[in-house]
Write a protein that holds these residues in place. Structure first.
Motif, PDB file in Angstrom:
ATOM      1  N   UNK A  22       0.813  -1.204   0.000  1.00 52.97           N
ATOM      2  CA  UNK A  22       0.000   0.000   0.000  1.00 52.97           C
ATOM      3  C   UNK A  22       0.848   1.256   0.000  1.00 52.97           C
ATOM      4  N   UNK A  23       1.856   1.309   0.864  1.00 54.06           N
ATOM      5  CA  UNK A  23       2.721   2.490   0.948  1.00 54.06           C
ATOM      6  C   UNK A  23       3.422   2.751  -0.378  1.00 54.06           C
ATOM      7  N   UNK A  24       3.927   1.708  -1.020  1.00 54.07           N
ATOM      8  CA  UNK A  24       4.675   1.890  -2.261  1.00 54.07           C
ATOM      9  C   UNK A  24       3.755   2.166  -3.445  1.00 54.07           C
ATOM     10  N   UNK A  25       2.511   1.734  -3.367  1.00 54.06           N
ATOM     11  CA  UNK A  25       1.551   2.135  -4.403  1.00 54.06           C
ATOM     12  C   UNK A  25       1.233   3.626  -4.275  1.00 54.06           C
ATOM     13  N   UNK A  26       1.036   4.075  -3.046  1.00 54.70           N
ATOM     14  CA  UNK A  26       0.740   5.481  -2.816  1.00 54.70           C
ATOM     15  C   UNK A  26       1.929   6.383  -3.087  1.00 54.70           C
TER      16      UNK A  26
END
Length: 332
Positions: free
Chosen positions: A194-198
Motif C-alpha cells: 500500500x505504501x509503495x503504491x501510494x
C-alpha cells in the motif's frame, strides 16, 4: 578535523570479537551511526485547541541542537482512520501529523513514521475495547490506509516503520511466537504494498522487535518477508525484563547471521527505540558506548533513535561524541 581516540570497554571488545566472519568490511576509520530521537508530536500532550503548544517547537529545537537529524513519530491507525475508508488529511489527528512533518522540514530533520494498532472495525472478532487485539483479522485491511498515507504524506516522510514491537503478545494480540511472526509478515506485505503504491519511493522498515530478538527476525524471514521491507529495525532497550540473551546490543551478531542466511546481509539496520539501562543513571557514557561499538563492529547499523527521557548529561555526552567525526553513516 582532529579525532580523539575512544577506548572501547571490555564489553565492547567482546562484542567486536563475536562478529561472525563474512560481515561487511569496515572502513579504516568508520563513521558512527546517525542519531535520531522519538518525538511524540501527534500525542495530545503537545496540543491545545488544534494548535501545538510552545513545548512542541521548543523540544524540536532542543533535539536539533543536540545533533538529532531524524525524529520518530508514532501514528495510530485507529485515530487516523476511525471508519473504514474515511481517512482525511483534514481530520484533527491527521492535521497533527502534517504539522509535525512541516516543523521537522523547517529544521532540516527527517521523519520516521511508526504505524501501530488497528481500529475496531478491522478486528470484528475481538472485543472492541480489548487492548491486546492489535493485529487486524485480515492483513489486507491495512492496504488502503497505507496507500492513502503514502499518497498524502510520502514526499515528506523519510521512512515508514510497520508496527511497534511486533514480537510481543500485548502489541499484537497473538500469543504463539510462530503465529505472531507469520501474521506480522502478512501485515508487513500488505502495508508495504500500500505504501509503495501510494508513493513509489517509500522506504519501508520492518517494525522493530523489542530487544535484539533474532528468533523473531528468523521467523519473519521464514514467513517470506525478505522482499517486503528496505530496512530492518531493532529496539535494544537495555532493560532487565528481556528474555536472557536477546536484550543487549551484544546479541546483534545473531541477527546479522539470520540476515545473511536469507541472503539479506547488506540491508541497513536501524535502532528505532534505544535506551541504556536505567540502573546506571549517573553514567554519561552509557549511550555513547553502544554507538561506538556499532561504529567499530557493525557497518549495517545506520541509525540509533533515542527513547524519551534521556537525561541532559547523556545527551551532552552523545553530542560531544559525534563532534569528533566529520559526519554520520548514511541512513540507507
Amino acid at each position: 578535523m582532529r579525532r580523539r581516540t575512544f577506548v572501547v570497554s571490555a564489553a565492547g571488545a567482546a562484542l567486536a570479537t563475536t562478529t561472525p566472519t563474512g560481515a561487511p568490511a569496515l572502513a579504516a576509520d568508520p563513521l558512527p551511526p546517525s542519531l535520531g530521537a522519538r518525538f511524540p508530536g501527534t500525542g495530545r500532550g503537545y496540543w491545545r485547541g488544534g494548535r501545538p503548544r510552545s513545548a512542541f517547537h521548543r523540544h524540536l529545537d532542543t533535539l536539533r541542537a543536540y545533533g538529532v537529524g531524524l525524529v520518530r513519530v508514532d501514528v495510530s491507525w485507529p485515530k487516523s482512520e476511525r471508519r473504514r475508508g474515511r481517512a482525511r488529511a483534514g481530520h484533527p489527528y491527521n492535521r497533527r501529523l502534517g504539522v509535525v512533518l512541516d516543523a521537522a522540514a523547517e529544521r532540516g530533520v527527517d521523519v520516521l513514521v511508526t504505524l501501530h494498532d488497528s481500529p475496531a472495525w478491522a478486528r470484528p472478532g475481538a472485543a472492541s475495547r480489548d487492548p491486546s487485539a492489535r493485529f487486524p483479522e485480515d492483513p489486507e485491511a491495512v492496504r488502503p490506509w497505507a496507500e492513502w498515507l503514502g499518497a498524502t504524506y510520502g514526499d515528506r516522510v523519510r521512512a515508514w516503520e510497520v508496527w511497534r514491537e511486533p514480537n510481543l503478545p500485548d502489541a499484537t494480540g497473538v500469543t504463539g511466537p510462530g503465529e505472531r511472526a507469520a501474521r506480522y509478515a502478512a501485515l508487513l506485505r500488505a502495508c508495504s504494498a500500500g505504501l509503495k503504491t501510494g508513493h513509489p519511493g517509500a522506504v519501508v522498515v520492518l517494525g522493530g522487535p523489542r530487544h535484539t530478538d533474532h528468533r523473531f527476525v528468523r521467523d519473519v524471514y521464514a514467513a517470506g518477508a525478505r522482499d517486503h521491507f528496505d530496512v530492518l529495525a531493532l529496539r535494544p532497550r537495555q532493560d532487565p525484563g528481556a528474555p536472557p540473551g536477546v536484550r543487549q546490543v551484544a546479541n546483534f551478531p545473531a541477527v546479522a547471521e539470520v540476515m545473511r542466511a536469507y541472503r539479506d546481509g547488506d540491508k541497513p539496520v536501524w535502532w528505532t527505540d534505544f535506551a541504556a539501562a536505567a540502573s546506571a543513571p549517573e553514567d554519561p557514557g552509557a549511550l555513547v558506548r553502544p554507538f561506538e561499538l556499532a561504529r567499530l563492529a557493525h557497518p549495517q547499523i545506520r541509525l540509533g533513535v533515542l527513547a524519551p527521557g534521556v537525561s541532559p548529561h547523556r545527551l551532552a555526552a552523545l553530542r560531544d561524541y559525534f563532534q569528533r567525526y566529520d559526519g554520520r553513516r548514511p541512513l540507507l
